[in-house]
Structures are given as C-alpha cells and as structure tokens.
Design a protein around this motif. Structure first.
Motif, PDB file in Angstrom:
ATOM      1  N   GLY A  89      -1.355  -0.653  14.402  1.00 59.58           N
ATOM      2  CA  GLY A  89      -1.774   0.729  14.516  1.00 59.58           C
ATOM      3  C   GLY A  89      -2.183   1.347  13.186  1.00 59.58           C
ATOM      4  N   GLN A  90      -2.635   2.612  13.256  1.00 59.87           N
ATOM      5  CA  GLN A  90      -3.156   3.289  12.073  1.00 59.87           C
ATOM      6  C   GLN A  90      -2.141   3.425  10.939  1.00 59.87           C
ATOM      7  OE1 GLN A  90      -2.522   6.578  10.893  1.00 59.87           O
ATOM      8  NE2 GLN A  90      -4.339   7.004   9.645  1.00 59.87           N
ATOM      9  N   PRO A  91      -0.876   3.808  11.182  1.00 57.48           N
ATOM     10  CA  PRO A  91       0.077   3.899  10.067  1.00 57.48           C
ATOM     11  C   PRO A  91       0.293   2.575   9.352  1.00 57.48           C
ATOM     12  CG  PRO A  91       0.903   5.103  11.971  1.00 57.48           C
ATOM     13  CD  PRO A  91      -0.283   4.319  12.433  1.00 57.48           C
ATOM     14  N   GLU A  92       0.319   1.481  10.107  1.00 60.86           N
ATOM     15  CA  GLU A  92       0.494   0.166   9.481  1.00 60.86           C
ATOM     16  C   GLU A  92      -0.704  -0.192   8.604  1.00 60.86           C
ATOM     17  OE1 GLU A  92       3.033  -2.034   9.470  1.00 60.86           O
ATOM     18  OE2 GLU A  92       4.264  -0.578  10.541  1.00 60.86           O
ATOM     19  N   LEU A  93      -1.894   0.135   9.068  1.00 61.88           N
ATOM     20  CA  LEU A  93      -3.091  -0.117   8.269  1.00 61.88           C
ATOM     21  C   LEU A  93      -3.063   0.699   6.984  1.00 61.88           C
ATOM     22  CD1 LEU A  93      -5.908  -0.146  11.000  1.00 61.88           C
ATOM     23  CD2 LEU A  93      -4.958  -2.109   9.794  1.00 61.88           C
ATOM     24  N   VAL A  94      -2.697   1.974   7.104  1.00 59.76           N
ATOM     25  CA  VAL A  94      -2.604   2.843   5.934  1.00 59.76           C
ATOM     26  C   VAL A  94      -1.578   2.301   4.947  1.00 59.76           C
ATOM     27  CG1 VAL A  94      -1.933   5.145   5.116  1.00 59.76           C
ATOM     28  CG2 VAL A  94      -3.408   4.908   7.122  1.00 59.76           C
ATOM     29  N   GLY A  95      -0.427   1.896   5.457  1.00 56.75           N
ATOM     30  CA  GLY A  95       0.620   1.370   4.588  1.00 56.75           C
ATOM     31  C   GLY A  95       0.205   0.099   3.877  1.00 56.75           C
ATOM     32  N   HIS A  96      -0.560  -0.741   4.566  1.00 55.61           N
ATOM     33  CA  HIS A  96      -0.988  -2.011   3.970  1.00 55.61           C
ATOM     34  C   HIS A  96      -1.905  -1.791   2.775  1.00 55.61           C
ATOM     35  CE1 HIS A  96      -1.721  -6.375   4.160  1.00 55.61           C
ATOM     36  NE2 HIS A  96      -2.965  -6.083   3.803  1.00 55.61           N
ATOM     37  N   TYR A  97      -2.750  -0.755   2.845  1.00 50.74           N
ATOM     38  CA  TYR A  97      -3.750  -0.557   1.797  1.00 50.74           C
ATOM     39  C   TYR A  97      -3.454   0.625   0.874  1.00 50.74           C
ATOM     40  CZ  TYR A  97      -6.498  -4.022   4.239  1.00 50.74           C
ATOM     41  OH  TYR A  97      -6.918  -5.198   4.817  1.00 50.74           O
ATOM     42  N   LEU A  98      -2.681   1.605   1.328  1.00 54.94           N
ATOM     43  CA  LEU A  98      -2.397   2.771   0.489  1.00 54.94           C
ATOM     44  C   LEU A  98      -0.940   2.863   0.057  1.00 54.94           C
ATOM     45  CD1 LEU A  98      -4.544   5.593   2.185  1.00 54.94           C
ATOM     46  CD2 LEU A  98      -5.202   3.968   0.392  1.00 54.94           C
ATOM     47  N   GLY A  99      -0.093   1.938   0.499  1.00 49.94           N
ATOM     48  CA  GLY A  99       1.285   1.908   0.031  1.00 49.94           C
ATOM     49  C   GLY A  99       2.297   2.386   1.055  1.00 49.94           C
ATOM     50  N   LYS A 100       3.564   2.040   0.818  1.00 53.65           N
ATOM     51  CA  LYS A 100       4.637   2.354   1.766  1.00 53.65           C
ATOM     52  C   LYS A 100       4.903   3.848   1.903  1.00 53.65           C
ATOM     53  CE  LYS A 100       7.087  -2.062   1.230  1.00 53.65           C
ATOM     54  NZ  LYS A 100       8.364  -2.719   0.861  1.00 53.65           N
ATOM     55  N   THR A 101       4.799   4.584   0.796  1.00 52.50           N
ATOM     56  CA  THR A 101       5.040   6.030   0.866  1.00 52.50           C
ATOM     57  C   THR A 101       4.018   6.705   1.766  1.00 52.50           C
ATOM     58  OG1 THR A 101       5.957   6.047  -1.376  1.00 52.50           O
ATOM     59  CG2 THR A 101       5.243   8.163  -0.461  1.00 52.50           C
ATOM     60  N   THR A 102       2.751   6.349   1.584  1.00 51.97           N
ATOM     61  CA  THR A 102       1.691   6.903   2.432  1.00 51.97           C
ATOM     62  C   THR A 102       1.887   6.481   3.882  1.00 51.97           C
ATOM     63  OG1 THR A 102       0.219   6.651   0.530  1.00 51.97           O
ATOM     64  CG2 THR A 102      -0.788   7.233   2.618  1.00 51.97           C
ATOM     65  N   LYS A 103       2.349   5.247   4.071  1.00 50.39           N
ATOM     66  CA  LYS A 103       2.619   4.776   5.428  1.00 50.39           C
ATOM     67  C   LYS A 103       3.673   5.649   6.104  1.00 50.39           C
ATOM     68  CE  LYS A 103       4.856   1.023   7.939  1.00 50.39           C
ATOM     69  NZ  LYS A 103       5.509  -0.300   7.843  1.00 50.39           N
ATOM     70  N   THR A 139      -7.499  15.752   8.920  1.00 55.54           N
ATOM     71  CA  THR A 139      -6.750  15.204   7.792  1.00 55.54           C
ATOM     72  C   THR A 139      -6.412  13.739   8.028  1.00 55.54           C
ATOM     73  OG1 THR A 139      -5.801  17.385   7.307  1.00 55.54           O
ATOM     74  CG2 THR A 139      -4.671  15.473   6.378  1.00 55.54           C
ATOM     75  N   LEU A 140      -6.116  13.396   9.264  1.00 54.49           N
ATOM     76  CA  LEU A 140      -5.846  11.996   9.601  1.00 54.49           C
ATOM     77  C   LEU A 140      -7.075  11.130   9.322  1.00 54.49           C
ATOM     78  CD1 LEU A 140      -3.647  10.142  10.819  1.00 54.49           C
ATOM     79  CD2 LEU A 140      -4.679  10.552  13.053  1.00 54.49           C
ATOM     80  N   SER A 141      -8.261  11.678   9.595  1.00 52.00           N
ATOM     81  CA  SER A 141      -9.485  10.921   9.321  1.00 52.00           C
ATOM     82  C   SER A 141      -9.655  10.679   7.822  1.00 52.00           C
ATOM     83  CB  SER A 141     -10.718  11.653   9.875  1.00 52.00           C
ATOM     84  OG  SER A 141     -11.062  12.784   9.093  1.00 52.00           O
ATOM     85  N   VAL A 142      -9.186  11.616   6.992  1.00 54.63           N
ATOM     86  CA  VAL A 142      -9.271  11.450   5.543  1.00 54.63           C
ATOM     87  C   VAL A 142      -8.476  10.224   5.102  1.00 54.63           C
ATOM     88  CG1 VAL A 142      -8.651  12.465   3.309  1.00 54.63           C
ATOM     89  CG2 VAL A 142      -9.692  13.892   5.077  1.00 54.63           C
ATOM     90  N   PHE A 143      -7.238  10.121   5.540  1.00 56.80           N
ATOM     91  CA  PHE A 143      -6.392   8.983   5.171  1.00 56.80           C
ATOM     92  C   PHE A 143      -6.982   7.670   5.689  1.00 56.80           C
ATOM     93  CE2 PHE A 143      -3.345  12.364   4.489  1.00 56.80           C
ATOM     94  CZ  PHE A 143      -2.626  11.905   3.391  1.00 56.80           C
ATOM     95  N   THR A 144      -7.545   7.701   6.892  1.00 50.90           N
ATOM     96  CA  THR A 144      -8.121   6.482   7.454  1.00 50.90           C
ATOM     97  C   THR A 144      -9.348   6.042   6.669  1.00 50.90           C
ATOM     98  OG1 THR A 144      -7.348   7.180   9.656  1.00 50.90           O
ATOM     99  CG2 THR A 144      -8.972   5.409   9.570  1.00 50.90           C
ATOM    100  N   THR A 167     -11.871   2.348   2.756  1.00 53.09           N
ATOM    101  CA  THR A 167     -12.550   2.216   1.463  1.00 53.09           C
ATOM    102  C   THR A 167     -11.832   1.222   0.566  1.00 53.09           C
ATOM    103  OG1 THR A 167     -13.337   4.515   1.606  1.00 53.09           O
ATOM    104  CG2 THR A 167     -13.369   3.484  -0.566  1.00 53.09           C
ATOM    105  N   VAL A 168     -10.511   1.312   0.510  1.00 53.10           N
ATOM    106  CA  VAL A 168      -9.731   0.366  -0.296  1.00 53.10           C
ATOM    107  C   VAL A 168      -9.930  -1.055   0.217  1.00 53.10           C
ATOM    108  CG1 VAL A 168      -7.386  -0.350  -0.928  1.00 53.10           C
ATOM    109  CG2 VAL A 168      -8.022   2.075  -1.006  1.00 53.10           C
ATOM    110  N   TYR A 169      -9.919  -1.230   1.529  1.00 51.63           N
ATOM    111  CA  TYR A 169     -10.161  -2.558   2.109  1.00 51.63           C
ATOM    112  C   TYR A 169     -11.520  -3.100   1.680  1.00 51.63           C
ATOM    113  CZ  TYR A 169     -11.977  -5.819   5.585  1.00 51.63           C
ATOM    114  OH  TYR A 169     -12.583  -6.877   6.195  1.00 51.63           O
TER     115      TYR A 169
END
Length: 502
Positions: free
Chosen positions: A109-123, A426-431, A436-438
């Motif tokens: 899901g989206q939180p796991e993807l965010v955590g993988h590329y933006l870090g655990k805190t962001t996740k 705001t959720l779209s911003v994080f995604t 982009t990092v990927y």
C-alpha cells in the motif's frame, strides 16, 4: 464549445502520447505479478483486465469528478486548463506510477511505498494520515447518500445502518464476490450518463464561455445576483482553491490508496497504462463534461430551462435578500436538474446512481484499503476471516464514532469534507515525492513527477496558510510563505540528488 472540444481532444491525445511516454519511462515487463505470486483468494486474485479498469475507474471517481467539477466550473473555463493539464501531467502519471510501483513491491500500500523511499518517520506519518483520510472518505460517503435516500423512502438513520452493513460485508468479502460483480455495472452507468450529456452538449451547442472570453459578458444580464461579494468565488481565490476544489478529474491523493487494490489483481504489468493511466484520463473526461454542463447551467442561463417555474420564482424572491445563484443551487441539485431535464426519467435514475451509488462504492473500497494498510503495517495476514475481523471491528467502531459526531454537529459534514479536500491533495504530494525518489534511484526521467510534486507542494502549503480552516493569513503573507516552501523543497531535493549521484 471550442475550448471544451479542444480540451476533450487533448485529453485523449494525452493518453495516447504522454501516457505512452510515461509507460516507456517505467518500462513494464513480464515478471510475475502479486496476483499470482501471493494469491490468497481474498485480496490477491487475478481478475479480467476490463473488469479491473471498471473497478479502478469507480474506485477513484465516485462523485469526485462530478461535484468537484461543478464547483470548479464556478471559476469559469479556467477550470479546463487544470482538468486537462492536471490530469495528463499530474493525476494520470501519479496513478499509473503508484499502481506500477505497488506491483513491483508485492502489491504493498501507499504508506509502505512512502516508507521505503522517504524513510520510516514519513511512513509512520503517512500510515496515520492515510487511514484517517480513508475513514473520512467512508464517513462522508455514508452520510450524503443517506440524506438523499431518506428524502425518497424511510429515515436517514435506517439508510446509514444499511450502508454501513454493506460496507462491512464488502470490506470483509473477497474482492471478486461483491466489488468485482457490482462495480462494473455502476461504472458503466456513470460512463453512460457522461456520454449522454456529451451528446446533449454537441446537440445544443450552448454559447458558454471560452478560455479567451470576457466573463463579465456572461454574468447573467437578467440576473445580477450571479456572483455577489459573499459568493464562493469571492471568498476563495483561484490559486490555490481551484486546485483543491477540483481534485478527482485532475489529481487526487486518494487514488494512491486505491491503485494498490487493483495492482493485487493484475495478471501482467502490461495492463498498467489502460488500467491506471486510462482510468484517470477517463475520469478527467467525465470532469470536463460536468464542468461544461455546469457552465451552461450557471453562465448561459440553463438553470431557467432545466428547473421548474416554481423554483425560478423561489430564487427570484430571494435575490433581494442577498441570495446568489451559486448559494441557491448546490452540486447535488445541479446533477438532479440537469439529468432530469436533459435525459428524462432515465436520466433521473442515472442521477440517483451518480449521487448515491458512486459515493457508496468509493466508501467501501476506502474501508477495504484502510484494512489492508493497517494489516500490512502490523503484519497480520488477511486470508482468514478472523484476522480480517480483528482489524475491521475497531476500524468501523472509530468510523461510527466519527459519524455520530458529524450527525450531532450541524456543520459537521462541511468540516469533515473541507479537511478531506486539503488532506487529499497533501497525500498526493507525499506520493509524488515518493515516485520522484524512485525514479532518481532508477536513473530514469524524474522530472515527470518532480514538477507536479513541486506544484502540488506549493498548492497545499498556500492553502494551509491562506485558509480559515488553518492559519487564515492574508494573501500576501500566504503567497510569500508558499514561495519560501518552494525554495526549501528545491534546495532539499537537489542537495539530496547530488549526494545520490555521487
């Protein structure tokens, strides 16, 4: 109608050309998908491609491309630019790459993807943020259909109970049992309604504003109460409010929570462009049609043609009291008047499906997505029904508490909806930053998401500063503050980028 026709052609061309380019950047292949490698008969299950498209379209659409486009059309044909450019370069790109990235990460899901590329805190932030957002979607899409249905039969509380029972069943059952059977029918109804209205527009060819028109010419010469100082437009500047008001149909962070649902049902990665990019372009077309029909309704005087003489008289009698046209007709009433007026009894049925079934079918997948996000975060498998219940019961308990608060507060629905609008973008911003990092790490063209990420960062930060829901600062301070945010984002990104390149 010239601007509308051009916008329609550009959206289709965007799918054929830019969509193909984005697909080439990602480069799908023939690797085994999660639907096969993790098949569990509940959430990971292969479905036909056409069915996944219809489910994805209804998942991300709901009433978003209808209500949002109607409210966005109050700003005039400038809404066309955001729908077309936002959909092609931001929304469809966002949806496609989110779905494909989920495919490459075992359907996470989206939180796991965010955590993988933006870090655990962001996740952790995204985990809480996304679950709250999904619960707000579910609650909002319980209450509004219940109100409409109560006007037809029975009471509001009875319909709330019925809808909630459906949500529980749909959330718990395997995806092919209810969602896989019901969604294609409702998606077809929504598309048929849009197509019928499109044909109606080209038959009538109304003299609606063009992008180059002087809008003052359309401010109802026979109705000076069109805008007014206290109107929606008077209180909400185009930037950033237009980009928050029209979310579905341009870009919506909610879609990042829905695309993984379908990535778990795909037999091959090569279905990605028609399913993810294509569903978003289709939603953009629906939004474009409704924005145009709404401009006909408001600017061209179509409301006088479509409403009864009693309604015209009722509005006219309230003009002296300061009532404006925009305050008198809300989005659901516009849908009702247009569908009944142009499409007759059958149109009335379609309107009911649009404003009742569509939000309900977005609400159930919102809860389903929330269940899977929580399960993924705490590591509970979802094959057994007891494990699904362990997450669903407290989740629905919290949702019921939020719903009760909403019902007990006269302005509760508006408060939740307003916060949902900002949280959604705001959720779209994080995604977008995640993708982009990927792309940077994969040495691919990251500008296709960096530019939308920067733009939406500025939109959301400006709205946070200028909106009375948050800081409520004056426009000068708000725009200056958002410019500072933009500079910080650029410095942060390129500092990180140089480190990665080394």
């Amino acid at each position: 109608m010239i601007s509308f026709t051009i916008a329609l052609i550009v959206l289709v061309a965007g799918y054929l050309l830019y969509g193909k380019y984005v697909e080439r950047v990602f480069h799908p292949d023939d690797r085994t998908t999660p639907a096969i490698s993790k098949a569990d008969g509940v959430d990971y299950i292969v479905l036909p491609g056409w069915k996944i498209f219809m489910i994805q379209f209804l998942n991300i659409a709901g009433t978003g491309p209808i209500f949002g486009a109607i409210m966005g059309a109050w700003y005039g044909p400038i809404a066309y630019l955001w729908i077309v450019l936002g959909c092609i370069f931001a929304g469809a790109t966002h949806d496609y790459l989110t779905g494909m990235l989920s495919l490459r990460h075992e359907g996470c899901g989206q939180p796991e993807l965010v955590g993988h590329y933006l870090g655990k805190t962001t996740k952790s932030i995204m985990l809480v943020f996304s679950v709250l957002l999904l619960m707000m979607v579910g609650v909002v899409f319980v209450y509004s259909p219940a109100i409409i249905l109560a006007n037809i039969y029975s009471t509001k509380i009875i319909w709330i109970i019925i809808i909630f029972v459906y949500y529980i069943i749909a959330t718990m059952m395997p995806i092919d049992k209810i969602i896989g059977k019901v969604y294609p029918l409702f998606a077809f109804s929504l598309l048929f309604m849009a197509l019928a209205l499109l044909i109606g527009l080209f038959i009538k060819m109304p003299n609606i504003p063009e992008l180059w028109s002087d809008l003052s010419e359309y401010n109802f010469n026979d109705n000076p109460a069109w805008l007014g100082n206290d109107s929606f437009i008077g209180k909400n500047p185009i930037f950033p409010c237009l980009f928050i008001t029209i979310a579905c149909g341009a870009i919506s962070g909610f879609h990042a929570t829905q695309s993984p649902l379908m990535s778990r049902c795909m037999k091959t990665e090569r279905w990605g462009r028609p399913i993810f990019y294509g569903a978003m372009i289709t939603e953009g077309i629906v939004a474009l049609i409704w924005a145009t029909v709404s401009m006909y309704f408001f600017y061209y005087g179509g409301w006088k043609e479509l409403v009864s003489a009693d309604v015209v008289q009722q509005f006219t009698s309230q003009v002296d009291g300061g009532k404006t046209l925009l305050q008198f007709f809300d989005a659901p009433s516009v849908v009702n008047h247009i569908c009944n007026g142009w499409l007759g009894v059958f149109g009335g049925i379609l309107a009911m499906l649009g404003v009742v079934a569509a939000p309900i079918t977005s609400g159930d997948t919102a809860f389903r997505s929330a269940r899977l996000i929580v399960a993924e975060a705490i590591g509970i498998e979802q094959r057994s029904i007891s494990k699904r219940l362990a997450i669903s019961i407290p989740m629905f308990g919290c949702a019921i508490a939020l719903l009760i608060w909403q019902m007990q507060n006269p302005n509760g629905f508006n408060v939740i909806w307003q916060y949902f609008g900002w949280a959604n973008q705001t959720l779209s911003v994080f995604t977008l930053w995640t993708i982009t990092v990927y792309l940077v790490q994969q040495k691919k063209n990251f500008y296709i998401t960096l530019i939308p990420a920067l733009f939406m960062t500025v939109v959301c930060s400006t709205f946070l500063l200028i909106s009375k829901q948050a800081f409520g600062l004056n426009s000068t301070i708000s725009y200056t503050g958002s410019a500072v945010v933009l500079v910080i984002a650029l410095v942060w990104f390129y500092s990180w980028y140089r480190k990665v390149m080394k």
